[in-house]
Scaffold this motif. Structure first.
Motif, short mmCIF file in Angstrom:
data_model
loop_
_atom_site.label_atom_id
_atom_site.label_comp_id
_atom_site.label_asym_id
_atom_site.label_seq_id
_atom_site.Cartn_x
_atom_site.Cartn_y
_atom_site.Cartn_z
N ARG A 62 0.79 -1.18 -0.09
CA ARG A 62 0.02 0.02 -0.01
C ARG A 62 1.03 1.31 -0.03
NH1 ARG A 62 -2.48 2.38 5.43
NH2 ARG A 62 -2.98 4.44 4.67
N HIS A 63 0.50 2.21 -1.00
CA HIS A 63 1.29 3.33 -0.74
C HIS A 63 0.43 4.63 -1.10
CE1 HIS A 63 1.51 3.41 -5.13
NE2 HIS A 63 1.61 2.11 -5.03
N SER A 64 0.87 5.97 -0.40
CA SER A 64 -0.25 6.77 -0.60
C SER A 64 0.39 7.98 -1.10
CB SER A 64 -0.49 7.12 1.10
OG SER A 64 -0.92 5.96 1.66
N PRO A 65 0.24 8.09 -2.56
CA PRO A 65 0.60 9.28 -3.11
C PRO A 65 0.14 10.75 -2.87
CG PRO A 65 -0.86 8.09 -4.49
CD PRO A 65 -0.70 7.18 -3.23
N GLN A 66 -1.14 10.83 -2.10
CA GLN A 66 -1.70 11.95 -1.51
C GLN A 66 -2.31 11.71 -0.16
OE1 GLN A 66 -2.64 15.34 -2.76
NE2 GLN A 66 -0.50 14.67 -3.46
N THR A 67 -2.27 12.56 0.85
CA THR A 67 -3.06 12.12 2.02
C THR A 67 -4.10 11.49 2.14
OG1 THR A 67 -3.60 14.60 2.10
CG2 THR A 67 -1.59 13.99 3.37
N ASP A 68 -5.10 11.77 1.02
CA ASP A 68 -6.41 11.22 0.99
C ASP A 68 -6.67 10.22 -0.16
OD1 ASP A 68 -6.54 13.04 -0.80
OD2 ASP A 68 -8.44 13.84 -0.33
N VAL A 69 -5.55 10.00 -0.73
CA VAL A 69 -5.59 8.88 -1.89
C VAL A 69 -4.45 7.63 -1.37
CG1 VAL A 69 -4.97 8.53 -4.34
CG2 VAL A 69 -6.14 10.51 -3.74
N HIS A 70 -4.99 6.39 -1.46
CA HIS A 70 -4.45 5.28 -1.20
C HIS A 70 -4.30 4.29 -2.23
CE1 HIS A 70 -4.36 6.93 2.91
NE2 HIS A 70 -5.52 7.54 2.55
N HIS A 71 -3.15 3.81 -2.73
CA HIS A 71 -3.12 2.87 -3.82
C HIS A 71 -2.85 1.37 -3.17
CE1 HIS A 71 -2.21 5.90 -7.12
NE2 HIS A 71 -3.39 5.93 -6.61
N VAL A 72 -3.60 0.45 -3.19
CA VAL A 72 -3.23 -0.69 -2.73
C VAL A 72 -3.00 -1.90 -3.76
CG1 VAL A 72 -4.46 -2.66 -1.44
CG2 VAL A 72 -4.85 -0.31 -0.54
N VAL A 73 -2.11 -2.52 -3.73
CA VAL A 73 -1.78 -3.61 -4.88
C VAL A 73 -2.14 -4.89 -4.18
CG1 VAL A 73 -0.03 -4.60 -6.31
CG2 VAL A 73 0.25 -2.10 -5.66
#
Ligand SMILES: Cc1cc2nc3c(=O)[nH]c(=O)nc-3n(C[C@H](O)[C@H](O)[C@H](O)COP(=O)(O)OP(=O)(O)OC[C@H]3O[C@@H](n4cnc5c(N)ncnc54)[C@H](O)[C@@H]3O)c2cc1C
Length: 519
Positions: free
Chosen positions: A10-21
């Motif tokens: 999981r990584h978070s390019p923005q504080t309220d956007v999270h990308h989960v692989v």
């Protein structure tokens, strides 16, 4: 695929956007639970995804329901900040697909991000990269809206999705409303008379971010005296809004404030119960309308119910059904529902058999995926902004279900150009796919690139007319000359048709386990 069931990163390019692989074989309900409990995250507009995998849902256009929501792969997130929308203007929920295509070649596909000054790679370049790649190459990164629009809804025919990168947001609770609905049924005088009650359309277009409704397609004549000459269609409307309130403590009984209705009790929603009901009602078919009407009553609840995003708006989680679902333009939903009910009445009266299950209706915003049943382009130059969908489920073994589905399918196609849901039963054939999907050729160019030798072709792709008939013939002729793979401790070894093997035979410790035509 079911062992590929982990969240990888999981990584978070923005504080309220999270990308989960996440691996594509993970069950949607397990994914939801882990997102909630381990990461404190949510995927908005999740559907009623009990036993489905993420790969299966995305590949077939799985969806929840809500006027501003789209199918799972691209649902819009209305609650992320405007600045985030500017940085990530493409609102797809699935950000990237990691796939294995023909020849064992790995590709990572996503749309280019304009905000990061990325630009789409021309299709010819994609073709060249794939032609020169092999099973040992690193994954090829494909920044292409064209390819993404085809591959994300690939019907399992473009390759195997290994993992998906899913855009998530911080977890939230939903306040769920389950309101009984009554609609006057004009009987024989149908033309133009059937109408949803006033304010009803606003409920699912304006009032609630999440919405769905179920209707019992057997008019109840006992209410005829209220409006002379009319019977009543009973139903339940389910709506949901985000809330800051905490989750309810009660789940099942209808008497506690904030509870979920009697059918919230899972013991009443399982195959065993459904089979008992089916047996009972087949002995006394005349009781079916009464049983269904009472079932609907038990689905509703007096006050609203608050719970985590993935625990609300769920129906019959443990009951298997045989179902077909069709998408029509939203402004034709009312008329299409009237026709389905009318057909149910005619058919039920003729066969003396009425379905135990109500029909379910949902709404979705249109999208741009070539083979999405909610694709905005329909026939040439006509564009649709919202779709309504009608699902007609039956309990397995119910009399005449397949025949009834076929009749409804023909009716909805002819009158409303309905598109069936790929993931449920459907009767699609080549002429119909061609007619229903004006952008089919764009999908086919990716199909032919990713599936050049027909590795992923099967009876389904043949029936839908995806395969080039000449290629199919040559595939049959050349099948004995396909490359095959052996497995050794370091992975797969490519064995060329001319028998030159990349690894020495001593390194190979398993027998041949697959050939290129069955990867
Ligand atoms: C009883 C029932 C209820 C349903 N309810 C809903 C609903 O509420 N909302 C909704 O949207 N849909 C619903 N569906 C449809 C559902 O979304 C699809 O059937 C979905 O494909 C099921 O996922 P699965 O894991 O069972 O996929 P499968 O049936 O295993 O596969 C479906 C397709 O996806 C492909 N596929 C699967 N995994 C991958 C992968 N990793 N890579 C590439 N291709 C893959 C397969 O090749 C196949 O073509 C329902 C279906 C049924 C039968």
């Amino acid at each position: 695929m079911t062992t590929l069931d982990r969240i990888l990163v999981r990584h978070s390019p923005q504080t309220d956007v999270h990308h989960v692989v996440v691996e594509a074989g993970m069950l949607a309900e397990d994914f939801a639970r882990e997102l909630q409990h381990v990461y404190g995250l949510a995927v908005p507009a999740y559907g009623n995804f009990a036993g489905h995998t993420l790969g299966g849902l995305v590949s077939t256009g799985g969806h929840g329901s809500g006027y501003a929501n789209k199918i799972l792969v691209c649902q819009v997130q209305v609650h992320i900040q405007i600045v985030t929308m500017l940085l990530f203007p493409q609102a797809d929920s699935v950000v990237e697909l990691h796939m294995i295509i023909e020849g064992g070649i790995q590709v990572k596909i996503r749309r280019s991000n304009i905000a990061s000054q990325e630009i789409d790679v021309p299709f010819d370049d994609v073709r060249d990269k794939i032609r020169t790649a092999n099973v040992r190459s690193d994954p090829i990164v494909i920044l292409s809206t064209e390819v993404f629009r085809a591959a994300a809804l690939g019907l399992g025919s473009l390759g195997v999705i290994y993992s998906l990168t899913i855009r998530c947001e911080p977890t939230f609770n939903i306040e769920e409303f389950r309101t009984p609905v009554e609609i006057s049924w004009p009987g024989e005088r149908l033309s133009g008379c059937f109408a949803f009650p006033s304010g009803f359309v606003d409920m699912y277009t304006l009032d609630h971010e999440f919405s769905t409704f179920v209707l019992h397609p057997i008019p109840d004549p006992s209410r005829g005296q209220v409006e002379p000459g009319y019977a009543v269609i009973h139903g339940v409307y389910f709506g949901g809004k985000r809330t800051g309130d905490p989750p309810a403590r009660h789940n099942c009984c209808p008497c506690c404030p904030g509870s979920r209705g009697l059918l919230g009790c899972r013991i009443l929603q399982n195959d065993c119960m459904a089979t008992a009901l089916l047996c009972g009602t087949s002995c006394c078919a005349r009781q079916v309308p009464m049983v269904t009407k009472n079932g609907l009553r038990m689905l509703s609840h007096r006050s609203s119910y608050v719970h985590q995003w993935h625990k609300v708006l769920q129906l019959a989680p443990d009951v298997n059904v045989v179902t077909m679902e069709w998408f029509v333009a939203l402004d034709e939903l009312e008329a299409a529902v009237a026709d389905v009910i009318s057909m149910a009445v005619t058919y039920g009266t003729k066969c003396q058999h009425f379905s135990l299950l109500p029909i379910a209706c949902r709404v979705l915003e249109a999208d741009d995926f070539y083979l999405s049943p909610t694709c905005q382009s329909r026939v040439a130059e006509e564009s649709v902004s919202h779709y309504g969908c009608i699902e007609v489920p039956f309990l397995p073994g119910e009399y005449g279900a397949a025949q009834f589905h076929k009749v409804i399918d023909e009716l909805l196609l002819e009158k409303y150009q309905a598109r069936p849901q790929w993931g449920a039963s459907h009767l699609l054939t080549q002429p119909r796919v061609r007619k229903s999907y004006p952008e089919l050729d764009k999908w086919l160019q990716v199909y032919r690139l990713f599936n050049k030798n027909g590795t992923f072709g099967n009876a389904f792709t043949e029936r839908c007319g995806f395969d080039d008939p000449d290629a199919r013939k040559s595939k049959t002729q050349s099948i004995s000359r396909t490359r095959s793979f052996r497995r050794n401790r370091r992975g797969f070894v490519d064995q060329r048709p001319d028998s030159s093997i990349f690894a020495t035979i001593d390194e190979v410790d398993d027998p041949i386990i697959m050939s290129e035509s069955s990867v």
